[in-house]
Scaffold this motif. Structure first.
Motif, PDB file in Angstrom:
ATOM      1  N   SER A   1      36.811  33.455  42.921  1.00  0.00           N
ATOM      2  CA  SER A   1      35.804  34.427  42.492  1.00  0.00           C
ATOM      3  C   SER A   1      35.964  35.711  43.312  1.00  0.00           C
ATOM      4  CB  SER A   1      34.415  33.812  42.671  1.00  0.00           C
ATOM      5  OG  SER A   1      33.441  34.775  42.467  1.00  0.00           O
ATOM      6  N   LYS A   2      36.130  35.540  44.621  1.00  0.00           N
ATOM      7  CA  LYS A   2      36.298  36.699  45.506  1.00  0.00           C
ATOM      8  C   LYS A   2      37.550  37.489  45.104  1.00  0.00           C
ATOM      9  CE  LYS A   2      36.398  37.735  50.396  1.00  0.00           C
ATOM     10  NZ  LYS A   2      36.738  37.229  51.692  1.00  0.00           N
ATOM     11  N   GLN A   3      38.628  36.773  44.859  1.00  0.00           N
ATOM     12  CA  GLN A   3      39.877  37.460  44.511  1.00  0.00           C
ATOM     13  C   GLN A   3      39.733  38.244  43.199  1.00  0.00           C
ATOM     14  OE1 GLN A   3      43.127  35.296  42.835  1.00  0.00           O
ATOM     15  NE2 GLN A   3      44.664  36.720  43.608  1.00  0.00           N
ATOM     16  N   LEU A   4      39.155  37.580  42.181  1.00  0.00           N
ATOM     17  CA  LEU A   4      39.051  38.249  40.879  1.00  0.00           C
ATOM     18  C   LEU A   4      38.184  39.504  40.971  1.00  0.00           C
ATOM     19  CD1 LEU A   4      38.856  35.185  38.471  1.00  0.00           C
ATOM     20  CD2 LEU A   4      40.725  36.800  38.694  1.00  0.00           C
ATOM     21  N   ARG A   5      37.108  39.422  41.773  1.00  0.00           N
ATOM     22  CA  ARG A   5      36.248  40.601  41.928  1.00  0.00           C
ATOM     23  C   ARG A   5      36.987  41.715  42.656  1.00  0.00           C
ATOM     24  NH1 ARG A   5      32.098  38.924  45.075  1.00  0.00           N
ATOM     25  NH2 ARG A   5      32.568  36.726  44.965  1.00  0.00           N
ATOM     26  N   GLN A   6      37.742  41.312  43.700  1.00  0.00           N
ATOM     27  CA  GLN A   6      38.512  42.329  44.444  1.00  0.00           C
ATOM     28  C   GLN A   6      39.551  43.000  43.550  1.00  0.00           C
ATOM     29  OE1 GLN A   6      39.921  40.027  47.746  1.00  0.00           O
ATOM     30  NE2 GLN A   6      38.218  40.630  49.075  1.00  0.00           N
ATOM     31  N   LEU A   7      40.054  42.254  42.584  1.00  0.00           N
ATOM     32  CA  LEU A   7      41.086  42.816  41.703  1.00  0.00           C
ATOM     33  C   LEU A   7      40.483  43.504  40.467  1.00  0.00           C
ATOM     34  CD1 LEU A   7      43.821  40.037  41.973  1.00  0.00           C
ATOM     35  CD2 LEU A   7      43.836  42.290  43.027  1.00  0.00           C
ATOM     36  N   GLY A   8      39.158  43.616  40.456  1.00  0.00           N
ATOM     37  CA  GLY A   8      38.535  44.482  39.446  1.00  0.00           C
ATOM     38  C   GLY A   8      37.852  43.783  38.285  1.00  0.00           C
ATOM     39  N   VAL A   9      37.783  42.442  38.298  1.00  0.00           N
ATOM     40  CA  VAL A   9      37.030  41.774  37.215  1.00  0.00           C
ATOM     41  C   VAL A   9      35.544  41.835  37.597  1.00  0.00           C
ATOM     42  CG1 VAL A   9      36.677  39.646  35.904  1.00  0.00           C
ATOM     43  CG2 VAL A   9      38.966  40.215  36.754  1.00  0.00           C
ATOM     44  N   PRO A  10      34.714  42.498  36.780  1.00  0.00           N
ATOM     45  CA  PRO A  10      33.305  42.632  37.167  1.00  0.00           C
ATOM     46  C   PRO A  10      32.596  41.273  37.254  1.00  0.00           C
ATOM     47  CG  PRO A  10      33.721  43.654  35.022  1.00  0.00           C
ATOM     48  CD  PRO A  10      35.016  43.089  35.490  1.00  0.00           C
ATOM     49  N   ARG A  11      31.639  41.185  38.155  1.00  0.00           N
ATOM     50  CA  ARG A  11      30.877  39.942  38.341  1.00  0.00           C
ATOM     51  C   ARG A  11      30.278  39.459  37.018  1.00  0.00           C
ATOM     52  NH1 ARG A  11      28.356  37.813  43.108  1.00  0.00           N
ATOM     53  NH2 ARG A  11      28.988  39.601  44.324  1.00  0.00           N
ATOM     54  N   SER A  12      29.860  40.421  36.184  1.00  0.00           N
ATOM     55  CA  SER A  12      29.216  40.062  34.914  1.00  0.00           C
ATOM     56  C   SER A  12      30.194  39.375  33.943  1.00  0.00           C
ATOM     57  CB  SER A  12      28.653  41.322  34.251  1.00  0.00           C
ATOM     58  OG  SER A  12      29.714  42.237  34.049  1.00  0.00           O
ATOM     59  N   ARG A  13      31.498  39.496  34.224  1.00  0.00           N
ATOM     60  CA  ARG A  13      32.496  38.854  33.349  1.00  0.00           C
ATOM     61  C   ARG A  13      33.074  37.584  33.982  1.00  0.00           C
ATOM     62  NH1 ARG A  13      35.373  42.779  29.453  1.00  0.00           N
ATOM     63  NH2 ARG A  13      33.511  43.712  28.590  1.00  0.00           N
ATOM     64  N   LEU A  14      32.419  37.123  35.052  1.00  0.00           N
ATOM     65  CA  LEU A  14      32.874  35.889  35.693  1.00  0.00           C
ATOM     66  C   LEU A  14      31.850  34.794  35.466  1.00  0.00           C
ATOM     67  CD1 LEU A  14      34.171  36.924  39.249  1.00  0.00           C
ATOM     68  CD2 LEU A  14      35.513  36.101  37.318  1.00  0.00           C
ATOM     69  N   GLN A  15      32.291  33.683  34.926  1.00  0.00           N
ATOM     70  CA  GLN A  15      31.408  32.507  34.830  1.00  0.00           C
ATOM     71  C   GLN A  15      31.938  31.465  35.814  1.00  0.00           C
ATOM     72  OE1 GLN A  15      30.125  30.867  31.061  1.00  0.00           O
ATOM     73  NE2 GLN A  15      31.089  32.546  29.976  1.00  0.00           N
TER      74      GLN A  15
ATOM     75  N   GLN B   1      46.731  32.125  43.923  1.00  0.00           N
ATOM     76  CA  GLN B   1      46.239  33.508  43.932  1.00  0.00           C
ATOM     77  C   GLN B   1      47.365  34.507  43.647  1.00  0.00           C
ATOM     78  OE1 GLN B   1      43.640  33.678  47.513  1.00  0.00           O
ATOM     79  NE2 GLN B   1      42.021  33.528  45.972  1.00  0.00           N
ATOM     80  N   GLU B   2      48.555  34.163  44.092  1.00  0.00           N
ATOM     81  CA  GLU B   2      49.710  35.031  43.790  1.00  0.00           C
ATOM     82  C   GLU B   2      49.924  35.081  42.273  1.00  0.00           C
ATOM     83  OE1 GLU B   2      53.946  34.329  45.280  1.00  0.00           O
ATOM     84  OE2 GLU B   2      52.689  34.217  47.085  1.00  0.00           O
ATOM     85  N   TYR B   3      49.870  33.899  41.657  1.00  0.00           N
ATOM     86  CA  TYR B   3      50.068  33.819  40.206  1.00  0.00           C
ATOM     87  C   TYR B   3      48.948  34.574  39.475  1.00  0.00           C
ATOM     88  CZ  TYR B   3      50.757  31.986  35.534  1.00  0.00           C
ATOM     89  OH  TYR B   3      50.958  31.882  34.183  1.00  0.00           O
ATOM     90  N   THR B   4      47.709  34.396  39.964  1.00  0.00           N
ATOM     91  CA  THR B   4      46.565  35.063  39.324  1.00  0.00           C
ATOM     92  C   THR B   4      46.685  36.582  39.457  1.00  0.00           C
ATOM     93  OG1 THR B   4      45.254  33.149  39.951  1.00  0.00           O
ATOM     94  CG2 THR B   4      44.032  35.040  39.166  1.00  0.00           C
ATOM     95  N   ALA B   5      47.114  37.042  40.623  1.00  0.00           N
ATOM     96  CA  ALA B   5      47.284  38.494  40.836  1.00  0.00           C
ATOM     97  C   ALA B   5      48.329  39.029  39.854  1.00  0.00           C
ATOM     98  CB  ALA B   5      47.710  38.763  42.273  1.00  0.00           C
ATOM     99  N   HIS B   6      49.398  38.254  39.652  1.00  0.00           N
ATOM    100  CA  HIS B   6      50.453  38.657  38.704  1.00  0.00           C
ATOM    101  C   HIS B   6      49.869  38.758  37.280  1.00  0.00           C
ATOM    102  CE1 HIS B   6      54.260  38.657  36.591  1.00  0.00           C
ATOM    103  NE2 HIS B   6      53.848  37.604  35.900  1.00  0.00           N
ATOM    104  N   LEU B   7      49.031  37.779  36.921  1.00  0.00           N
ATOM    105  CA  LEU B   7      48.392  37.810  35.588  1.00  0.00           C
ATOM    106  C   LEU B   7      47.545  39.073  35.430  1.00  0.00           C
ATOM    107  CD1 LEU B   7      47.006  34.195  34.894  1.00  0.00           C
ATOM    108  CD2 LEU B   7      48.836  35.386  33.659  1.00  0.00           C
ATOM    109  N   LEU B   8      46.780  39.372  36.489  1.00  0.00           N
ATOM    110  CA  LEU B   8      45.896  40.532  36.397  1.00  0.00           C
ATOM    111  C   LEU B   8      46.687  41.826  36.235  1.00  0.00           C
ATOM    112  CD1 LEU B   8      43.574  38.475  37.675  1.00  0.00           C
ATOM    113  CD2 LEU B   8      42.471  40.693  37.863  1.00  0.00           C
ATOM    114  N   GLN B   9      47.836  41.888  36.914  1.00  0.00           N
ATOM    115  CA  GLN B   9      48.648  43.107  36.827  1.00  0.00           C
ATOM    116  C   GLN B   9      49.317  43.242  35.467  1.00  0.00           C
ATOM    117  OE1 GLN B   9      51.184  42.428  40.146  1.00  0.00           O
ATOM    118  NE2 GLN B   9      49.597  43.045  41.600  1.00  0.00           N
TER     119      GLN B   9
END
Ligand SMILES: Cc1cc2nc3c(=O)[nH]c(=O)nc-3n(C[C@H](O)[C@H](O)[C@H](O)COP(=O)(O)OP(=O)(O)OC[C@H]3O[C@@H](n4cnc5c(N)ncnc54)[C@H](O)[C@@H]3O)c2cc1C
Length: 246
Positions: free
Chosen positions: A219-233, A191-199
């Motif tokens: 899924s929870k992390q990506l949504r919290q960091l602003g990826v809309p549910r509609s863009r998550l598969q 999740q640390e690495y993913t957060a870095h990618l998102l930033q």
């Protein structure tokens, strides 16, 4: 051993007829043990020709007696009538036993390809999270119109060395591998690495596959960091204690 009863013979014939009706017949054309625990299986047959395949779809192999297990084609050659899958061979379940015992020339019956994840629909840049069961999915990205570029692979694995060898052998480059640790503490690192990618990469979308509980956290992390549910598969490929999820 006693002779099969009339009922079980009738049932066996019915099973055979239904299987022929709904499945595609194929034979093992090639087998490569690309790394310890990873088998690249090439299946071929007339029935695999002319098929419309969307990268991310699944196939289900009939392993006998209504037992089926699900795999992800990593490539499909509709003109030649062949497809490939990468089986992660672990444990003693029917899927692992099937993959371990396969020999060139063996026949099998397949359902599909059928809908699962749609890699063609993934906006870039994106994160693809998964594990050993998702390597085929990662490889299939290159057959999407946008190709594999712009999709950052983050994979939890049991052995980074084994995973790296398998990914290299199937032509998947640049994956960030995180080795599993007890109690899933390694997911903190994921999740640390993913957060870095998102930033740093303006991630627009996510594709989450593999272990059910890891997918929930990602899924929870990506949504919290602003990826809309509609863009998550999301698609769970397995869950501890459950068999043949799907
Ligand atoms: C849509 C979809 C696509 C898939 N694509 C692939 C693919 O391309 N390649 C691939 O190898 N697998 C893939 N899988 C996963 C595969 O179907 C499962 O791992 C399946 O459970 C394996 O069957 P089995 O008979 O060996 O084990 P099962 O009898 O189903 O399970 C036995 C035990 O092993 C556990 N288990 C299952 N999988 C794993 C695992 N990966 N790691 C640790 N423990 C596990 C189960 O929880 C259970 O406790 C996919 C699954 C789905 C739903």
């Amino acid at each position: 051993m006693s002779e099969p009863s009339q009922t079980s013979r009738t049932f066996g014939r019915l099973e055979g007829a239904l299987s022929k009706l709904f499945t595609k017949a194929a034979a093992v054309a090639a087998l490569v043990d690309v790394a310890e625990g990873f088998r690249l299986v090439t299946l071929a047959g007339k029935a695999l020709g002319g098929v419309e395949w969307v990268p991310g779809q699944k196939v289900q192999g009939m392993l006998g007696g209504w037992v089926q297990r699900t795999y992800t084609p990593l490539a499909w050659d509709a003109a030649a009538g062949s497809m490939q899958l990468l089986a992660y061979v672990h444990g003693e379940g029917p899927g692992a036993a099937w993959a371990r015992e396969l020999r060139v020339g063996d026949t099998c019956a397949l359902f599909g390809p059928r809908g699962s994840l749609d890699l063609n629909a993934v906006a870039r840049p994106a994160v693809l999270f998964g594990d050993e069961t998702s390597f085929g999915l990662a490889r299939a990205l290159r057959f999407t119109p946008a190709g594999a570029q712009g999709v950052h692979l983050v994979l939890e694995v049991t052995s980074a060395a084994g995973a790296a060898a398998a990914l290299d052998a199937i032509g998947v480059a640049g994956a960030h591998l995180v080795e599993r640790r007890p109690e899933d503490v390694h997911l903190g690192e994921v999740q640390e690495y993913t957060a870095h990618l998102l930033q740093t990469r303006s991630i627009e979308a996510g594709v989450l596959s593999g272990k059910a509980t890891s997918i929930q956290r990602m899924s929870k992390q990506l949504r919290q960091l602003g990826v809309p549910r509609s863009r998550l598969q999301t698609k769970a490929y397995w869950a501890p204690g459950k068999t043949g999820l799907d």
